[in-house]
Scaffold this active site. Structure first.
Site, PDB file in Angstrom:
ATOM      1  N   GLY A 160       0.770  -1.174  -0.058  1.00 10.91           N
ATOM      2  CA  GLY A 160       0.018  -0.061   0.025  1.00 10.91           C
ATOM      3  C   GLY A 160       0.789   1.380   0.063  1.00 10.91           C
ATOM      4  O   GLY A 160       0.813   2.047  -0.862  1.00 10.91           O
ATOM      5  N   TYR A 168      11.442  -6.109  12.988  1.00 10.84           N
ATOM      6  CA  TYR A 168      10.690  -6.140  11.838  1.00 10.84           C
ATOM      7  C   TYR A 168       9.636  -7.228  12.137  1.00 10.84           C
ATOM      8  O   TYR A 168       8.174  -7.225  12.545  1.00 10.84           O
ATOM      9  CB  TYR A 168      11.106  -6.309  10.303  1.00 10.84           C
ATOM     10  N   ASP A 222       4.388   5.218   8.977  1.00 11.63           N
ATOM     11  CA  ASP A 222       3.800   3.800   9.713  1.00 11.63           C
ATOM     12  C   ASP A 222       4.418   3.237  10.860  1.00 11.63           C
ATOM     13  O   ASP A 222       5.382   3.719  11.438  1.00 11.63           O
ATOM     14  CB  ASP A 222       4.029   2.753   8.260  1.00 11.63           C
ATOM     15  N   LYS A 237     -10.124   0.734  -4.135  1.00 13.02           N
ATOM     16  CA  LYS A 237     -10.326   2.101  -4.772  1.00 13.02           C
ATOM     17  C   LYS A 237      -9.473   1.704  -6.067  1.00 13.02           C
ATOM     18  O   LYS A 237     -10.173   2.327  -7.311  1.00 13.02           O
ATOM     19  CB  LYS A 237      -9.299   3.140  -4.141  1.00 13.02           C
ATOM     20  N   ASP A 290       4.801  32.877  40.432  1.00  9.86           N
ATOM     21  CA  ASP A 290       3.540  31.919  40.781  1.00  9.86           C
ATOM     22  C   ASP A 290       4.195  30.478  41.003  1.00  9.86           C
ATOM     23  O   ASP A 290       5.412  30.587  40.917  1.00  9.86           O
ATOM     24  CB  ASP A 290       2.604  31.710  39.467  1.00  9.86           C
TER      25      ASP A 290
HETATM   26  C1  GDG Z   1      -1.404  -0.795   4.337  1.00 13.69           C
HETATM   27  C2  GDG Z   1      -2.565  -0.689   5.010  1.00 13.69           C
HETATM   28  C3  GDG Z   1      -3.534   0.770   3.626  1.00 13.69           C
HETATM   29  C4  GDG Z   1      -1.135  -6.076  -3.994  1.00 13.69           C
HETATM   30  N1  GDG Z   1      -0.761  -7.247  -4.672  1.00 13.69           N
HETATM   31  C5  GDG Z   1      -0.142  -6.946  -5.586  1.00 13.69           C
HETATM   32  C6  GDG Z   1       0.065  -5.574  -5.853  1.00 13.69           C
HETATM   33  N2  GDG Z   1      -0.291  -5.183  -4.652  1.00 13.69           N
HETATM   34  C7  GDG Z   1      -0.700  -3.765  -4.378  1.00 13.69           C
HETATM   35  C8  GDG Z   1      -2.295  -3.127  -4.489  1.00 13.69           C
HETATM   36  C9  GDG Z   1      -2.309  -2.183  -3.631  1.00 13.69           C
HETATM   37  C10 GDG Z   1      -1.351  -2.564  -2.512  1.00 13.69           C
HETATM   38  O1  GDG Z   1      -0.537  -3.458  -3.008  1.00 13.69           O
HETATM   39  C11 GDG Z   1      -2.088  -3.076  -1.323  1.00 13.69           C
HETATM   40  O2  GDG Z   1      -2.640  -2.241  -0.287  1.00 13.69           O
HETATM   41  P1  GDG Z   1      -3.599  -2.254   0.641  1.00 13.69           P
HETATM   42  O3  GDG Z   1      -4.190  -1.069   0.890  1.00 13.69           O
HETATM   43  O4  GDG Z   1      -4.930  -3.078   0.024  1.00 13.69           O
HETATM   44  O5  GDG Z   1      -3.066  -2.915   1.768  1.00 13.69           O
HETATM   45  P2  GDG Z   1      -1.677  -3.251   2.896  1.00 13.69           P
HETATM   46  O6  GDG Z   1      -0.478  -3.684   1.874  1.00 13.69           O
HETATM   47  O7  GDG Z   1      -1.901  -3.823   3.841  1.00 13.69           O
HETATM   48  O8  GDG Z   1      -1.303  -1.371   3.045  1.00 13.69           O
HETATM   49  C12 GDG Z   1      -3.718  -0.541   4.485  1.00 13.69           C
HETATM   50  C13 GDG Z   1      -2.502   1.007   2.962  1.00 13.69           C
HETATM   51  O9  GDG Z   1      -1.035   0.599   3.893  1.00 13.69           O
HETATM   52  C14 GDG Z   1      -1.898   2.392   2.605  1.00 13.69           C
HETATM   53  O10 GDG Z   1      -2.038   3.258   3.551  1.00 13.69           O
HETATM   54  O11 GDG Z   1      -4.618   0.905   2.827  1.00 13.69           O
HETATM   55  O12 GDG Z   1      -4.866  -0.600   5.226  1.00 13.69           O
HETATM   56  O13 GDG Z   1      -2.502  -2.329   5.734  1.00 13.69           O
HETATM   57  O14 GDG Z   1      -1.847  -0.953  -4.040  1.00 13.69           O
HETATM   58  O15 GDG Z   1      -2.310  -2.766  -6.074  1.00 13.69           O
HETATM   59  N3  GDG Z   1       0.622  -5.103  -6.782  1.00 13.69           N
HETATM   60  C15 GDG Z   1       1.217  -5.852  -7.643  1.00 13.69           C
HETATM   61  N4  GDG Z   1       1.275  -6.971  -7.718  1.00 13.69           N
HETATM   62  C16 GDG Z   1       0.578  -7.890  -6.760  1.00 13.69           C
HETATM   63  O16 GDG Z   1       0.533  -9.118  -6.635  1.00 13.69           O
HETATM   64  N5  GDG Z   1       1.919  -5.190  -8.872  1.00 13.69           N
END
Ligand code: GDG
Length: 736
Positions: free
Chosen positions: A30, A88, A142, A389, A508
């Site tokens: 993300g 980590y 983060d 989104k 004070d």
């Molecule tokens: C953390 C928070 C928050 C996924 N699989 C592949 C791939 N992705 C990309 C998606 C998306 C991103 O990874 C995943 O983002 P998410 O928001 O769904 O989840 P987290 O990784 O848990 O992110 C979350 C985020 O931070 C941002 O603040 O929304 O709640 O947990 O962009 O497209 N991209 C590619 N291959 C994959 O197999 N290229």
């Protein structure tokens, strides 16, 4: 030229060693996906871990790795295997991650994990300091770096620091279980601006700050002794144009350029034009509700058997944190579930679940978004969820239905999706049914609204909003009326003091000479303070006046041996050195009997509060109460009192966690003026910390040096940060 320093656990790129050479690939996740465009387009450097431990990088490639990172404006910080294990896989992912997502049963508290978390955070902070120049803006990201803001602040007190938390912030009741909760909160409060995805996370954080650290919180600002920290919500957007364009390119792709995955998807569609594809994409993480989703899908097939062979769940689970035992167990559970359900429902020509356990290239991601009729995202908790989104943004013809868990941050902005509770299988299976049945016009109508919002509030807007708010905190800091007493100012005050012949110091007591404590009677002057005030009072040509809201008995007893003048109860009483107390004002106390019962009623209903009875005033203290309840009751009591006192010539003074009812017209300003009428003076100095001292600052002659303790709105000319600084300043007089 000033720059932005972005700092996150991982760099937006992954470096690996293949055949003795370093290879750079973009990283998935993300944060990296979201911020990449901000980093690419702006004047910034990004500091983070490359993904390789020091043991994994051959000595001769160390330079090459850091050079490759530099080409992408990145600074790679290196850690040992042990550090990554403790920091980590340990504290970040076995303590903070489960706790912040409400998986308390998975939370582990290992001291060595915590110690490593601290030392690794310090290394990150040091890396920032190494690249920091005055005027730069620092943006920390983060949950892996919660301590970094304050670690930077300690070395660069004036730096402009922002922090954004990408995961939820849990409610106070959950957060308070953390053994190192104070350190974590103080670490974060090193920032000038702390951002969350939603207002709920913001509210939970503020509640923990006021309950655990007991700092004053006004709306969304935390008052620290020396600074204000702003807390706000900034729901993160996506690079909308990138997904929109990728979807257009996807449909313009010639047959021979199509991916294998796309061919399979098209083949499926040709074979059964009416059949529907449901998509889910997440990292394989227990917070994402993957097992729930599969079970709910099973429930759906049982409840609506007419869709057997007419629907398929395409599930992409990206490997993640596989060193952590919970993730290994989850992988086993998912494998088992998929096997069981496919075994249960499959026919020769159909399997209900296509399961991919791998990461895919971006183009495949778009193939999936563009080809699937429904996206089913069921996290049990998720800070935001960008996949939701991205799915909507990639729907070129605006068809498609998003089914989204209401436990995601994204759900708060995506009301047009079908929102579900991930624990309610009945509701999920009905939502799948509703999605299948939904007429195209309705799908388009809903997605149009969603797309419009996503396009407007994209990742660029999100980052710019955050940065703008961060700059604003800096401007506010600079426009504060009072000036911090710097070394130069201190020198000039001391030189005026030295030159003068008749010096008067109004000091004070609580919050100025000593820190606040829970019970007022525990704030006795310590030995160091008594020595300091005695030496001051014994200097030539000086009168030291302790001016306080305290009752005359307490002040009189505490300062009996010291040659100071005392003004007690905000000016009701005055005591010249070693003489009798005399009434400074013509005040009455016959009202106390009638008003006390009303205040007692508040004491009964507000645990931790109590009444302090002085000769001519009543004070209701609420420092030890639950902070929210205390503020609420203080408002209530203040209203009740307004009615009660209207005909008695009384007023309510709002001090620091105390409401005091006393005769109107009595205040420290009046008392000080009266004092100065009988005393020659060519150097007047006054110092205090709360509202009652503002009367003093307002009424003293303009030539007086007035000093506030703490950074709050004030009528004083100067401020110092805390009681320690007050004592240092007074020590200065002794040396002059
Ligand atoms: C953390 C928070 C928050 C996924 N699989 C592949 C791939 N992705 C990309 C998606 C998306 C991103 O990874 C995943 O983002 P998410 O928001 O769904 O989840 P987290 O990784 O848990 O992110 C979350 C985020 O931070 C941002 O603040 O929304 O709640 O947990 O962009 O497209 N991209 C590619 N291959 C994959 O197999 N290229």
């Amino acid at each position: 030229m000033s720059k932005t320093i972005i700092i996150s656990n991982r760099l937006p790129l992954q470096i690996s060693i293949k055949k003795g050479k370093s290879v750079v690939t973009p990283s998935v996740g993300g944060l990296a996906t979201g911020l990449k465009s901000f980093h690419r387009d702006g004047d910034s450097i990004w500091i983070g871990w490359s993904g390789l431990t020091t043991e994994e990088i051959p000595e001769k490639l160390l330079n090459e790795v850091s050079e490759k990172a530099k080409e992408a404006a990145c600074i790679a910080v290196n850690f040992t295997e042990k550090e990554i294990e403790g920091f980590y896989y340990g504290f970040s992912n076995r303590s903070i991650w489960p706790l912040f997502h409400y998986f308390m049963e998975f939370t582990e508290w290992e001291t060595w994990h915590w110690e490593t978390y601290k030392s690794v955070n310090q290394k990150y902070a040091d890396a920032v300091i190494e690249h920091y120049n005055d005027g730069d803006t620092i943006w920390v990201h983060d949950y892996q770096l919660l301590l970094v803001p304050n670690m930077i602040r300690e070395q660069r007190p004036n730096a402009n620091i922002g922090f954004f938390n990408h995961i939820p912030f849990p409610s106070y009741e959950v957060f308070r279980t953390m053994p190192w909760r104070e350190e974590i909160l103080n670490g974060l409060l090193g920032a000038d601006l702390i951002g969350f995805h939603t207002y709920d996370y913001e509210r939970h954080f503020l509640s923990s700050v006021s309950r655990i650290l007991r700092y004053q919180v006004n709306f969304n600002e935390v008052s620290l002794p020396d600074r204000m920290v702003k807390v706000d919500s900034f729901p993160m957007g996506i690079d909308y144009k990138k997904f929109e364009q990728a979807a257009i390119d996807h449909f313009e792709n010639s047959l021979e350029n199509q991916s294998d995955l796309q061919r399979r998807l098209d083949h499926h569609r040709k074979g059964a034009p009416e059949a529907k594809l449901i998509l889910s994409i997440d990292r394989l993480d227990y917070t994402k509700g993957i097992a729930h989703r599969i079970r709910a899908f099973e429930y759906f097939l049982e409840k609506y058997p007419q869709y057997i062979e007419k629907i398929r769940l395409v599930m992409l689970a990206v490997p993640s944190r596989s060193e952590v035992p919970q993730y290994q167990l989850l992988k086993k559970e998912i494998d088992g579930l998929v096997g069981r359900i496919n075994g249960k429902f499959a026919s020769v020509s159909w399997t209900p679940i296509w399961y991919f356990y791998r990461s895919m290239p971006f183009t495949n991601l778009i193939d999936l978004y563009a080809s699937c009729d429904i996206a089913l995202l069921t996290p049990i908790r998720d800070g935001m969820n960008l996949v939701a989104k991205e799915y909507v943004a990639s729907r070129k013809d605006q068809t498609g239905v998003l089914i989204l868990s209401e436990m995601t941050g994204a759900a708060q902005e995506m009301n047009e999706a079908l929102l579900i509770n991930p624990n309610n299988f009945e509701q999920i299976s009905d939502a799948i049914h509703q999605a299948i049945q939904m007429p195209e016009e309705e799908q388009i109508k809903r997605n149009k609204i969603l797309q419009k919002r996503l396009k407007r509030y994209d990742v660029e807007k999100w980052a710019n909003d955050f940065m703008r708010a961060l700059c604003k905190t800096q401007e506010n800091r600079q426009s504060n009326k009072a000036t911090l007493i710097s070394d130069d100012i201190k020198e000039s005050i001391l030189s005026d003091f030295k030159k003068s012949k008749n010096r008067v110091l109004f000091l004070d007591y609580d919050g100025t000479l000593v820190d606040f404590v829970d019970k007022p009677e525990d704030a006795k002057p310590d030995g160091e303070l008594i020595t300091l005030i005695t030496q001051l009072a014994n200097m030539k040509n000086i009168t030291v006046v302790l001016i306080s809201g305290r009752d005359k008995e307490t002040l009189g007893t505490w300062w009996k041996e010291v040659d100071v003048e005392l003004i007690a109860e905000h000016g009701v009483w005055a005591l010249k050195s070693n003489k009798e107390w005399r009434l400074n004002e013509n005040v009455k106390n016959d009202w106390m009997e009638s008003i006390r019962p009303d205040i007692e009623a508040f004491v009964d209903r507000t645990p931790g509060s109590f009444i302090e009875e002085k000769n001519y005033s009543l004070a209701w203290h609420y420092r030890k109460t639950d902070p929210d309840l205390g503020e609420k009751r203080a408002n209530e009591l203040s209203n009740v009192l307004k009615d009660l006192i209207s005909n008695h010539g009384l007023s309510v003074l709002e001090g620091n966690k105390v409401l005091e009812i006393k005769s109107s017209g009595v205040n420290k300003g009046k008392a000080a003026t009266k004092f100065l009428l009988r005393k020659e003076s060519d150097f007047i100095f006054a110092i205090g910390d709360d509202w009652t001292d503002e009367y003093l600052f307002m009424e003293l002659p303009e030539s007086a040096i007035t000093v506030k303790v703490g950074l709050k709105n004030t009528n004083a000319n100067y401020y110092v940060n805390n009681t320690k600084k007050v004592r240092e300043l007074l020590q200065g007089f002794l040396r002059s």
